[in-house]
Design a protein around this motif. Structure first.
Motif, short mmCIF file in Angstrom:
data_model
loop_
_atom_site.label_atom_id
_atom_site.label_comp_id
_atom_site.label_asym_id
_atom_site.label_seq_id
_atom_site.Cartn_x
_atom_site.Cartn_y
_atom_site.Cartn_z
N ILE A 18 34.88 -65.95 22.03
CA ILE A 18 35.81 -64.34 23.00
C ILE A 18 35.45 -63.46 23.49
O ILE A 18 34.72 -62.87 22.83
CB ILE A 18 37.45 -64.82 22.13
N ARG A 19 34.90 -63.28 24.38
CA ARG A 19 34.75 -61.51 25.02
C ARG A 19 35.76 -61.19 26.22
O ARG A 19 36.67 -62.13 26.73
CB ARG A 19 32.95 -62.07 25.41
N GLU A 20 35.53 -60.09 26.55
CA GLU A 20 35.96 -59.16 27.42
C GLU A 20 35.58 -60.15 28.61
O GLU A 20 34.52 -60.57 29.20
CB GLU A 20 35.66 -58.09 27.91
N GLY A 21 36.93 -60.65 29.92
CA GLY A 21 36.30 -60.67 30.88
C GLY A 21 37.79 -60.72 31.22
O GLY A 21 38.93 -60.00 31.57
N GLU A 22 38.08 -62.37 32.91
CA GLU A 22 38.77 -62.22 33.10
C GLU A 22 39.82 -62.81 33.26
O GLU A 22 40.28 -64.08 34.20
CB GLU A 22 38.39 -61.95 35.20
N GLY A 23 39.89 -63.33 32.24
CA GLY A 23 41.07 -64.73 31.71
C GLY A 23 40.12 -66.06 32.11
O GLY A 23 41.18 -67.06 32.46
N ARG A 24 39.33 -66.77 31.69
CA ARG A 24 38.60 -67.80 31.96
C ARG A 24 39.06 -68.42 30.42
O ARG A 24 37.87 -67.96 29.40
CB ARG A 24 37.33 -67.35 32.22
N VAL A 25 39.29 -69.84 30.20
CA VAL A 25 39.22 -70.51 29.41
C VAL A 25 38.68 -72.22 29.84
O VAL A 25 39.22 -72.41 30.11
CB VAL A 25 40.31 -70.46 28.77
N ARG A 26 37.37 -71.75 28.25
CA ARG A 26 36.66 -73.47 29.17
C ARG A 26 36.60 -74.05 27.95
O ARG A 26 36.26 -73.11 27.00
CB ARG A 26 35.28 -72.75 29.47
N ILE A 27 37.27 -74.73 27.67
CA ILE A 27 36.65 -76.39 26.81
C ILE A 27 35.16 -77.47 27.19
O ILE A 27 35.25 -78.01 28.06
CB ILE A 27 38.13 -76.98 26.58
N ASP A 28 34.57 -76.87 26.41
CA ASP A 28 32.82 -77.40 26.73
C ASP A 28 33.28 -77.52 28.00
O ASP A 28 32.30 -78.84 28.61
CB ASP A 28 33.39 -79.18 26.18
N SER A 29 32.98 -76.38 28.37
CA SER A 29 32.03 -75.85 29.48
C SER A 29 32.94 -76.51 30.61
O SER A 29 32.26 -76.19 32.15
CB SER A 29 30.45 -76.45 29.40
N GLN A 30 34.44 -76.84 30.51
CA GLN A 30 35.23 -76.91 31.71
C GLN A 30 36.13 -75.76 31.78
O GLN A 30 36.90 -76.07 30.51
CB GLN A 30 35.54 -78.51 31.59
N PRO A 31 37.16 -75.56 32.50
CA PRO A 31 38.24 -75.80 32.27
C PRO A 31 39.23 -76.44 32.18
O PRO A 31 39.22 -76.90 32.23
CB PRO A 31 38.55 -74.97 34.16
#
Length: 132
Positions: A18-31
């Motif tokens: 988890i890092r600062e960002g704009e709301g992307r959640v990826r599971i195994d490099s997939q949204p």
């Protein structure tokens, strides 16, 4: 700031970053929106629903999951994401909210499948005995 956490369920292991960002959640490099079945997707996003949705807009979450089945992986990812959010925000109220909703959000489920043993088709079941 970057936070690394993990979660487990049965034989599935999930590692979340988890890092600062704009709301992307990826599971195994997939949204996460592409995860199938939808029930698994809803389970993975549960921590964001309990916390405020504004929190999701401030962080990027990358999860890698190995082992287990679809729902086991979803549970493991859910635990990893919830733990990561608590570590990232360092918020005791959020931790209490997660614990009140469901303890397995922050604590791994230690139950494992019992191994099969000789003399039967499964862990406890035995083969039938014939007297004739």
């Amino acid at each position: 700031m970057v936070t690394n956490t993990s979660g487990k369920k049965k034989t599935a292991v999930a590692r979340a970053t988890i890092r600062e960002g704009e709301g992307r959640v990826r599971i195994d490099s997939q949204p996460v929106e592409l995860v199938d079945p939808e029930l698994a997707q809803l389970k993975m996003l549960e921590p964001f629903r309990i916390a405020e949705d504004e929190l999701r807009d401030d962080v990027d979450v990358d999860v890698t999951v190995e082992g287990g089945g679809v729902m086991g992986q979803a549970d493991a990812a859910r635990t990893a994401i919830a733990r990561g959010l608590v570590d990232f925000t360092n918020d005791a109220e959020l931790r209490d909210a997660f614990m009140e909703f469901d303890r397995s959000l922050l604590v791994n489920d230690v139950r494992q499948s019992e191994p099969k043993k000789w003399g039967g088709p499964g862990a406890r079941a035995r083969y039938q005995k014939s007297y004739r």
